[in-house]
Each structure stands twice: as structure tokens, then as C-alpha cells.
Write an enzyme that holds these catalytic residues in place. Sequence first.
Site, short mmCIF file in Angstrom:
data_model
loop_
_atom_site.label_atom_id
_atom_site.label_comp_id
_atom_site.label_asym_id
_atom_site.label_seq_id
_atom_site.Cartn_x
_atom_site.Cartn_y
_atom_site.Cartn_z
N HIS A 190 12.96 -2.58 -2.58
CA HIS A 190 12.14 -2.69 -3.93
C HIS A 190 12.94 -3.53 -4.79
O HIS A 190 14.22 -3.42 -4.95
CB HIS A 190 12.09 -1.26 -4.57
CG HIS A 190 11.45 -1.45 -5.91
ND1 HIS A 190 9.96 -1.11 -5.95
CD2 HIS A 190 11.72 -1.14 -6.90
CE1 HIS A 190 9.49 -1.22 -7.34
NE2 HIS A 190 10.55 -1.25 -8.16
N ASP B 146 9.76 9.19 0.37
CA ASP B 146 9.29 10.35 0.36
C ASP B 146 7.84 10.52 -0.26
O ASP B 146 7.41 9.37 -0.04
CB ASP B 146 10.02 11.15 -0.23
CG ASP B 146 10.38 10.89 -1.95
OD1 ASP B 146 9.52 9.87 -2.26
OD2 ASP B 146 11.20 11.52 -2.51
N ARG C 292 0.77 -1.00 -0.01
CA ARG C 292 0.17 -0.05 -0.02
C ARG C 292 0.91 1.10 -0.01
O ARG C 292 2.00 1.16 0.58
CB ARG C 292 -0.99 0.04 1.42
CG ARG C 292 -1.89 -0.97 1.33
CD ARG C 292 -3.14 -0.90 0.48
NE ARG C 292 -3.91 -2.02 0.42
CZ ARG C 292 -5.03 -2.16 -0.44
NH1 ARG C 292 -5.07 -1.34 -1.45
NH2 ARG C 292 -5.80 -3.35 -0.24
N ASN D 16 12.18 1.52 2.66
CA ASN D 16 11.48 0.46 1.73
C ASN D 16 12.40 -0.36 1.11
O ASN D 16 13.47 -0.15 0.54
CB ASN D 16 10.81 1.25 0.72
CG ASN D 16 9.77 0.44 -0.14
OD1 ASN D 16 9.14 -0.61 0.23
ND2 ASN D 16 9.80 0.76 -1.37
N ASP E 166 8.32 4.75 -4.69
CA ASP E 166 9.51 4.31 -5.13
C ASP E 166 10.48 5.12 -5.53
O ASP E 166 11.21 5.03 -6.28
CB ASP E 166 9.40 3.30 -6.15
CG ASP E 166 8.38 1.76 -5.59
OD1 ASP E 166 8.49 1.73 -4.30
OD2 ASP E 166 7.83 1.39 -6.47
C1 GRF Z 1 10.07 -8.39 -1.98
O1 GRF Z 1 10.80 -8.80 -3.39
C2 GRF Z 1 10.13 -6.84 -2.24
O2 GRF Z 1 11.27 -6.07 -2.85
C3 GRF Z 1 8.86 -6.16 -2.75
O3 GRF Z 1 8.02 -7.14 -2.21
C4 GRF Z 1 8.62 -8.32 -2.01
C5 GRF Z 1 8.09 -8.78 -0.77
O4 GRF Z 1 8.63 -10.20 -0.34
N1 GRF Z 1 8.50 -5.08 -2.02
P1 GRF Z 1 8.56 -10.76 0.87
O5 GRF Z 1 7.00 -10.77 1.48
O6 GRF Z 1 9.36 -10.33 1.83
O7 GRF Z 1 8.64 -12.33 0.83
#
Ligand code: GRF
Length: 217
Positions: free
Chosen positions: A120, A152, A102, A118, A156
Site C-alpha cells: 500500500h 485481514d 479489488r 498487500n 488496508d
Molecule cells: C502501487 O503503488 C501499490 O502500492 C498500489 O497500487 C500500485 C500498483 O502499481 N496498491 P503497479 O501496478 O505495481 O505498478
Amino acid sequence: MPFLESAEMTHAPRIAVLVSGRGSNLQALLDAEARGELGCSIAVVISDVPDAGGLDRAKDAGTPSRVVRWSDHANRDSFTTAICDVADEFSVDGLVLAGFMRILAPEAIDRFPNRIINIHPSLLPSFPGAHAVPQALAYGVALTGVTVHFVDREVDHGPIIAQESVPVEAGDDEVTLHRRIQQVEHRLLPEVVAAFAAGELDVDGRNVVWKRGGRAS
Ligand code: GRF
């Protein structure tokens, strides 16, 4: 400005980890905490999804958890207020978004400035959004990877704390590529959170400086 000045700290650093799904990154953080390598305690796990696997991982680790359902809120602002209120209830110093799907309203950034991290699954600014892995494959890049960044007001987008590349291999599909990306995530995220908790990250505009000669992103 540094994340945590020692003068601000009257207690061991505490974080909330936000999840929506499987929670393998949460598990990496829980494991690092159990090994005494995280430099902070995971005070609460917050999920927007009531049956997220991450909640089971929190329970198994004896870590408190809360569910804040998107559907219980009229809008993003109200949802964000509820998340931040839970974080405050547990007196956390920062939030870690570990597969939290979210988008938080600006209130979260105001209440936790440079204190929301975060992870990513791409080398930002390439492939922001929820489909980074299939988009990297479809685009035909030779290298993708992992970005850990401060959050921020744009999605992303915030200052990059650390990045690590992952080569795309011949025959990769979304599952195989994401698996190798996650191996990097599980190492990189605890490393960044430990640096964050130790006050080793200075934010200067878009640039994050690792004090004491740490990792260069
Ligand atoms: C990860 O690949 C992360 O980079 C992305 O969502 C995925 C979450 O995986 N934002 P998990 O739930 O930690 O296994």
C-alpha cells in the site's frame, strides 16, 4: 504463528501474484525471482482486468496467467471463490496483492490465513483506500511511504510486516511522489516476500516479528 513451518513444506514455496494494472511491483518480483532472490516461485499471475499491463509482464517472463473478471461474477463472494480456486489450481502457498484493486471476501482470508500480503502506498493506518498518494499530498504530510502488510478482513488494515517512509518534497505532485514511493515499493516487496517464503515472519496479533533479527517495521 509462522507463515510456513518447515514441516508443512513438501515443495518449494509457490505464490500467486494478483494485479489490476501496470504491474511494476509484479516486475520487481519477477526480476527478484529471475535473480534467485525471491525464495519462491511465482506460479501464476491473476488479473481482474483483461488488458492489465501485468499480464504482458507475466507473458514476457514465461509465467502462467489467468484473468478472473469482476463482471463475470454476481458478487464479491463468487469473485473471491474464483480467485482462490485458481490459486489452488496452481498449488500456491500464499497470495501477493501487487496493485490489485479489488477487495477480497473473507473466504480468501479463511483459505489463506496470514498468507496474503498487500502493498500500500502510504504509512498505514494513514490514508487507506485507493487514493493514498493524492490524499497524503492534499493533507500536507511531510512524510508518507510504503506499507507491506498481511491482509485481514478489513481494508488496508492487517498486521504490518514492513514500512518505509518517503519524504514529500516541495513541488511534488501525485506523479512525482508516487514515482519515489514506487522506487521503495520495488525494493521492499521482494524483500518481504522472500522473508515470507523462508518462514521468517511470525504473526502475533497485530505484530509481525522478523525471526533471525530481520527488518524491524
Ligand atoms: C502501487 O503503488 C501499490 O502500492 C498500489 O497500487 C500500485 C500498483 O502499481 N496498491 P503497479 O501496478 O505495481 O505498478
